[in-house]
Design a protein around this motif. Structure first.
Motif, short mmCIF file in Angstrom:
data_model
loop_
_atom_site.label_atom_id
_atom_site.label_comp_id
_atom_site.label_asym_id
_atom_site.label_seq_id
_atom_site.Cartn_x
_atom_site.Cartn_y
_atom_site.Cartn_z
N GLN A 146 10.25 60.63 61.50
CA GLN A 146 9.43 61.88 61.89
C GLN A 146 8.99 62.69 60.91
OE1 GLN A 146 8.54 61.41 65.00
NE2 GLN A 146 9.72 59.66 65.15
N VAL A 147 9.88 63.11 60.03
CA VAL A 147 9.64 64.19 59.02
C VAL A 147 8.75 63.56 58.12
CG1 VAL A 147 10.55 65.45 57.18
CG2 VAL A 147 11.96 65.32 59.19
N TYR A 148 8.98 62.09 57.64
CA TYR A 148 8.15 61.41 56.76
C TYR A 148 6.87 61.22 57.15
CZ TYR A 148 6.52 57.12 54.37
OH TYR A 148 5.54 56.41 53.59
N SER A 149 6.74 60.92 58.50
CA SER A 149 5.12 60.65 59.03
C SER A 149 4.43 61.87 58.89
CB SER A 149 5.09 60.20 60.46
OG SER A 149 6.10 61.19 61.40
N GLN A 150 4.90 63.20 59.07
CA GLN A 150 4.25 64.43 59.15
C GLN A 150 3.81 64.90 57.66
OE1 GLN A 150 6.62 67.01 60.95
NE2 GLN A 150 6.55 65.76 63.08
N ASN A 151 4.66 64.40 56.55
CA ASN A 151 4.49 65.04 55.17
C ASN A 151 4.14 64.02 54.19
OD1 ASN A 151 5.71 67.83 55.44
ND2 ASN A 151 7.36 66.75 56.57
N CYS A 152 4.30 62.72 54.42
CA CYS A 152 4.40 61.74 53.30
C CYS A 152 3.46 60.56 53.59
CB CYS A 152 5.75 61.26 52.83
SG CYS A 152 6.93 62.46 52.80
N ASN A 188 4.61 70.78 46.40
CA ASN A 188 4.44 71.31 47.64
C ASN A 188 3.81 70.25 48.67
OD1 ASN A 188 5.67 73.82 46.86
ND2 ASN A 188 3.81 74.62 46.08
N GLN A 189 4.17 69.17 48.45
CA GLN A 189 3.46 68.13 49.44
C GLN A 189 4.56 68.32 50.78
OE1 GLN A 189 0.92 65.70 49.33
NE2 GLN A 189 0.42 67.52 48.03
N PHE A 190 5.80 68.72 50.47
CA PHE A 190 6.59 68.72 51.84
C PHE A 190 6.58 70.19 52.36
CE2 PHE A 190 10.45 70.04 53.52
CZ PHE A 190 10.73 68.94 54.44
N PRO A 229 -2.74 51.31 47.19
CA PRO A 229 -3.01 51.28 45.87
C PRO A 229 -4.10 52.23 45.25
CG PRO A 229 -3.36 49.37 47.33
CD PRO A 229 -2.91 50.32 48.18
N GLY A 230 -3.80 52.62 44.05
CA GLY A 230 -4.43 53.68 43.18
C GLY A 230 -4.10 55.08 43.61
N MET A 231 -3.30 55.40 44.55
CA MET A 231 -3.04 56.44 45.22
C MET A 231 -1.67 56.85 45.19
SD MET A 231 -5.13 57.82 48.64
CE MET A 231 -3.88 58.73 49.73
N ALA A 232 -0.86 56.01 45.57
CA ALA A 232 0.75 56.69 45.56
C ALA A 232 1.57 55.20 45.66
CB ALA A 232 1.00 57.32 46.95
N PRO A 233 2.62 55.33 44.81
CA PRO A 233 3.74 53.90 44.89
C PRO A 233 4.36 53.70 46.20
CG PRO A 233 4.60 55.82 43.36
CD PRO A 233 3.13 56.57 44.08
N SER A 234 4.85 52.67 46.26
CA SER A 234 5.73 52.37 47.09
C SER A 234 7.20 52.86 47.04
CB SER A 234 6.02 50.94 47.27
OG SER A 234 7.21 50.31 47.88
N LEU A 235 7.60 53.74 47.95
CA LEU A 235 8.80 54.27 48.10
C LEU A 235 9.95 53.27 48.28
CD1 LEU A 235 8.02 57.52 50.02
CD2 LEU A 235 7.93 57.09 47.41
#
Lengths: 276, 224
Positions: free
Chosen positions: A187-193, A235-237, A205-211
């Motif tokens: 839930q936290v992940y879906s709101q922030n990341c 401050n993404q979180f 692709p081109g924006m953010a790597p896999s976690l």
């Protein structure tokens, strides 16, 4: 041309002249120097060298599993193609002005054709009897030039690849992970990341790597979520300390799951690892 | 028992001269690293052959799982890599062997070149050796597509564009390789598989046979 009896050989060639043909070749013991029987003495040594080589080779195989990127997607326009390393020198050649566009034939046919053609026909181009490199400077010089050019082109090609960019576009060896979408961490992940890293942590692709498959521990993940890393701004979180803990725990658990299924193939093969 | 079996075969086929050609020959001092350590440069050819054998064997095992079609190719490689016992090792050997064999051929070629061992009477063996090098590069190129991942697909597309740029025959050459003048797809994968597994290995074995027979006939070139 002198043939048969008067024919001169380089070294100890055993193709006999016509007169002595069909005679049994000399026994190895008649050769000068400390010769050795191929069978079985020398072959045993060869096997020992082979065994050592095989151990080194298997260490390489064990240390670096062969890569498998995402399934081919012809619509993936952002992918940067790159050939296998031993074709890089041919690929790099096409980036020079007079070997590309309307001159592309120079880069694809003429230069490689001349180079490989000369290599193929070397014995007919260098016909002198001398074998010592110092006695045939032109041949050796051309070869050194060719080798240097090949190494230089390969280096240039590899040095100008933006490996980080490539890593973002191509998600290699993504292990199958099951994500519990009801967990508080998700839930936290879906709101922030999720807007950048995707709904199943697969990256963008081109924006953010896999976690999935990241080397970080919980503390480091918390720090990155707050302060950013690389091109990821700070401050993404936006949330409480408790939510940050849940997020880090969630990402760490997914990574533990991924490394478990990646290494121990057989153990996890039944719990959905093979479903797609 | 073995002796009797050997005698029985030898009486009918006279295999002793064949055995003599294959194994009963002398190894001169100048190529023996036990006498001169610098003679290790003579190992590169043998190691090339050794890696080639690894490639052939691991490739044979890979085809027990690999499916050459665009829907299943990637899935079958992934299955092999993640689910099959030792599959990752076998694919790893084939993957890394492809690179190591190029390195070994390169070193072997340089050794023969700088020692001038390609000179008369060994011109033909040099030509066959360079053809073997080309076949190996072809095997590398066709094998790269087979896992059908993004890396494979886009690198092959570049390779086919290079083939297309050849004057006069470029278009036909591309169609011959890809199965279609435009599309890199199902036909391309099937063709690359056929070339990688049947055509080029056949050429490889024929050329290697010629390479080795010539070495036996002519012996190793003498010391510099």
């Amino acid at each position: 041309m002198q043939r048969g009896k008067g024919m001169k050989f380089v070294g100890d060639s055993r193709v006999p002249d016509k007169e002595s043909r069909n005679k049994i070749p000399k026994d190895y013991s008649e050769y000068p120097g400390r010769t050795e029987a191929f069978w079985p003495n020398f072959l045993l040594k060869e096997w020992l060298v082979g065994a050592v080589f095989l151990i080194g080779f298997l260490c390489l195989v064990a240390a670096h599993p062969s890569p498998l990127e995402q399934q081919a997607d012809p619509n993936n326009a952002s992918y940067i193609p790159l050939p296998d390393w031993y074709f890089l020198f041919l690929y790099e050649l096409l980036k020079y002005k007079y070997a590309a566009a309307q001159y592309v034939v120079i880069g694809t046919v003429i230069i490689p054709g001349l180079g490989f053609g000369a290599l193929l026909l070397a014995p007919f181009l260098d016909v002198g009897p001398e074998r010592k490199p110092s006695k045939r400077p032109i041949t050796v010089g051309l070869m050194l030039l060719g080798v240097a050019a090949t190494i230089w082109l390969t280096y240039e090609s590899a040095a100008h690849v933006n490996w980080e960019e490539r890593a973002k576009y191509s998600v290699a060896n993504v292990p199958d992970v099951e994500i519990d979408e009801d967990s508080p961490g998700y839930q936290v992940y879906s709101q922030n990341c999720m807007s950048c890293h995707g709904d199943s942590l697969q990256g963008n692709p081109g924006m953010a790597p896999s976690l999935v498959g990241i080397p970080y521990k919980a503390e480091q993940i918390k720090d990155i979520a707050k302060n950013g890393i690389g091109t990821m701004p700070a401050n993404q979180f936006q949330g409480s300390e408790e939510e940050l803990n849940q997020l880090a725990e969630f990402i760490v658990s997914i990574n533990e799951q991924a490394s478990g299924s990646g290494e121990g193939g057989e153990g996890k093969s039944e719990d959905g690892g093979s479903s797609h | 028992m073995l002796h009797k079996l050997y005698d029985w075969i030898d009486e009918r086929l006279d295999v002793t001269p064949i055995w003599r050609d294959i194994a009963d020959h002398e190894v001169p001092e100048h190529v023996n690293p036990a006498h001169h350590f610098s003679a290790f440069v003579y190992c590169f050819g043998g190691l090339t052959f050794f890696v080639t054998v690894i490639q052939v064997l691991s490739g044979m095992f890979l085809t027990m799982y690999y499916v050459p079609d665009i829907v299943n190719a990637w899935e079958s490689v992934k299955y092999l890599q993640t689910q099959v016992a030792h599959g990752q090792i076998v694919r790893g050997m084939h993957h890394w062997g492809a690179s190591v064999v190029i390195v070994m051929i390169f070193l072997h070629t340089l050794r023969v070149f700088f020692q001038g061992a390609y000179k008369k009477p060994r011109e033909l063996n040099w030509v066959v050796g360079v053809l073997l090098f080309f076949v190996m590069l072809g095997l590398g190129f066709t094998g790269y597509l087979l896992p059908w991942d993004n890396k494979a697909f886009f690198a092959t597309q570049v390779g086919l564009e290079i083939a297309e740029s050849v004057p006069y025959i470029g278009g036909d050459l591309k169609t011959l390789l890809a199965g279609d003048p435009e599309i890199v797809g199902a036909k391309t994968l099937a063709r690359f598989f056929a070339i990688h597994v049947f055509f080029l290995p056949a050429a490889l074995f024929a050329l290697m046979g010629a390479h080795f027979i010539m070495i036996r006939r002519q012996g190793i070139s003498g010391p510099l």
